[in-house]
Design an enzyme around this catalytic site. Sequence first.
Site, PDB file in Angstrom:
ATOM      1  N   ASP A  82      -2.850  -7.928  -4.408  1.00 18.65           N
ATOM      2  CA  ASP A  82      -2.934  -6.494  -4.669  1.00 18.65           C
ATOM      3  C   ASP A  82      -3.886  -5.854  -3.668  1.00 18.65           C
ATOM      4  O   ASP A  82      -4.849  -6.488  -3.213  1.00 18.65           O
ATOM      5  CB  ASP A  82      -3.457  -6.232  -6.082  1.00 18.65           C
ATOM      6  CG  ASP A  82      -2.384  -6.367  -7.143  1.00 18.65           C
ATOM      7  OD1 ASP A  82      -1.231  -6.655  -6.796  1.00 18.65           O
ATOM      8  OD2 ASP A  82      -2.715  -6.169  -8.331  1.00 18.65           O
ATOM      9  N   GLU A 135       4.117  -9.408 -13.626  1.00 20.83           N
ATOM     10  CA  GLU A 135       3.160 -10.431 -14.037  1.00 20.83           C
ATOM     11  C   GLU A 135       3.687 -11.259 -15.212  1.00 20.83           C
ATOM     12  O   GLU A 135       3.430 -12.470 -15.292  1.00 20.83           O
ATOM     13  CB  GLU A 135       1.830  -9.786 -14.405  1.00 20.83           C
ATOM     14  CG  GLU A 135       0.727 -10.775 -14.706  1.00 20.83           C
ATOM     15  CD  GLU A 135      -0.619 -10.088 -14.755  1.00 20.83           C
ATOM     16  OE1 GLU A 135      -1.267  -9.992 -13.683  1.00 20.83           O
ATOM     17  OE2 GLU A 135      -1.021  -9.624 -15.844  1.00 20.83           O
ATOM     18  N   ALA A 182       0.864  -1.181   0.000  1.00 20.72           N
ATOM     19  CA  ALA A 182       0.000   0.000   0.000  1.00 20.72           C
ATOM     20  C   ALA A 182       0.899   1.228   0.000  1.00 20.72           C
ATOM     21  O   ALA A 182       1.286   1.735   1.060  1.00 20.72           O
ATOM     22  CB  ALA A 182      -0.926  -0.018   1.207  1.00 20.72           C
ATOM     23  N   VAL A 183       1.254   1.663  -1.178  1.00 16.83           N
ATOM     24  CA  VAL A 183       2.220   2.749  -1.347  1.00 16.83           C
ATOM     25  C   VAL A 183       1.531   3.938  -2.008  1.00 16.83           C
ATOM     26  O   VAL A 183       0.670   3.765  -2.870  1.00 16.83           O
ATOM     27  CB  VAL A 183       3.414   2.278  -2.206  1.00 16.83           C
ATOM     28  CG1 VAL A 183       4.390   3.411  -2.472  1.00 16.83           C
ATOM     29  CG2 VAL A 183       4.124   1.114  -1.512  1.00 16.83           C
TER      30      VAL A 183
END
Length: 318
Positions: free
Chosen positions: A177, A269, A87-88
């Site tokens: 995510d 990914e 969480a940036v």
Amino acid sequence: MEGGGSPGLVDSPSLHLEVLIPMGVCPLARRPLRDNFTGLLHPWARPEVLTCTSWGAPIIWDGTFDPDVAQQKAAQQNLTIGLTVFAVGRYLEKYLERFLETAERHFMVGQRVVYYVFTERPAAVPRVPLGPGRRLRVERVAREPRWQDVSMGRMRTLHEALGGRLGREARFVFCMDVDQHFSGAFGPEALAESVAQLHAWHYHWPRWLLPFERDARSAAALAPGEGDFYYHAALFGGSVAALRALTAHCAQGLRQDRARGLEARWHDESHLNKFFWLHKPAKVLSPEFCWSPDIGRRAEIRRPRLLWAPKEYALVRA
């Protein structure tokens, strides 16, 4: 990858027509499948979807497992399960609180869980009430200048964490995510030595259309005819040892590409998909476990476990 730079969100007639493409038939559908976390699986219970891979790994759909048996199997093994999330920047305020609150309601309920939040602002992490046997760790990371660098640096950071306290505290870990939230039970049926997630936007597509990295200069490249499924980096997991191998592979590939002045089309990914082509996952999660509401309703998606948040890139990547 934080914020998913993942392929998807394609508005075209093919989105509606692709449901007509058959997913294939499990070659083991009439043979009992078992694993250490779900007991007896029932691949024949969902004849309209593909319920196993060509190498014998189960693809977990609602109705193919008994959630009570999965809970019992996990309880017998006395597990601690890790859940990591990055969480940036503005992703912290926009998504983290809902992610954690819904995880407390739906993620591995009844199991011991340790959350690992990676952020550059530990003091801003919301204080979410946690149930018994559930803990929250906050790890500081540097703020990268580009969101792509945050996404690609995740593999290196995870590899280091898995070799440290996280790897000592948990036996199995899921990496997710932050820009999504839990909407249904996500339990021990998802556990395995290595776990890959079918990408919600691509699970009906034929292999030749899947968005693998095709630049042969990249460490993530897959040649025509290579690749099994297209997996989503918004959710992957497994044992600590298996994830150490995965994150080491991806981090090394990202370093090699950067040294050559390259960047794979879908960043970490692309490298994750290369890894799972070379090292087949022991379990594959159906799109029910990580679904995009933008796709709309589909008959085979009975009970979504995770839902993507609306993509507000202009806001969170500013």
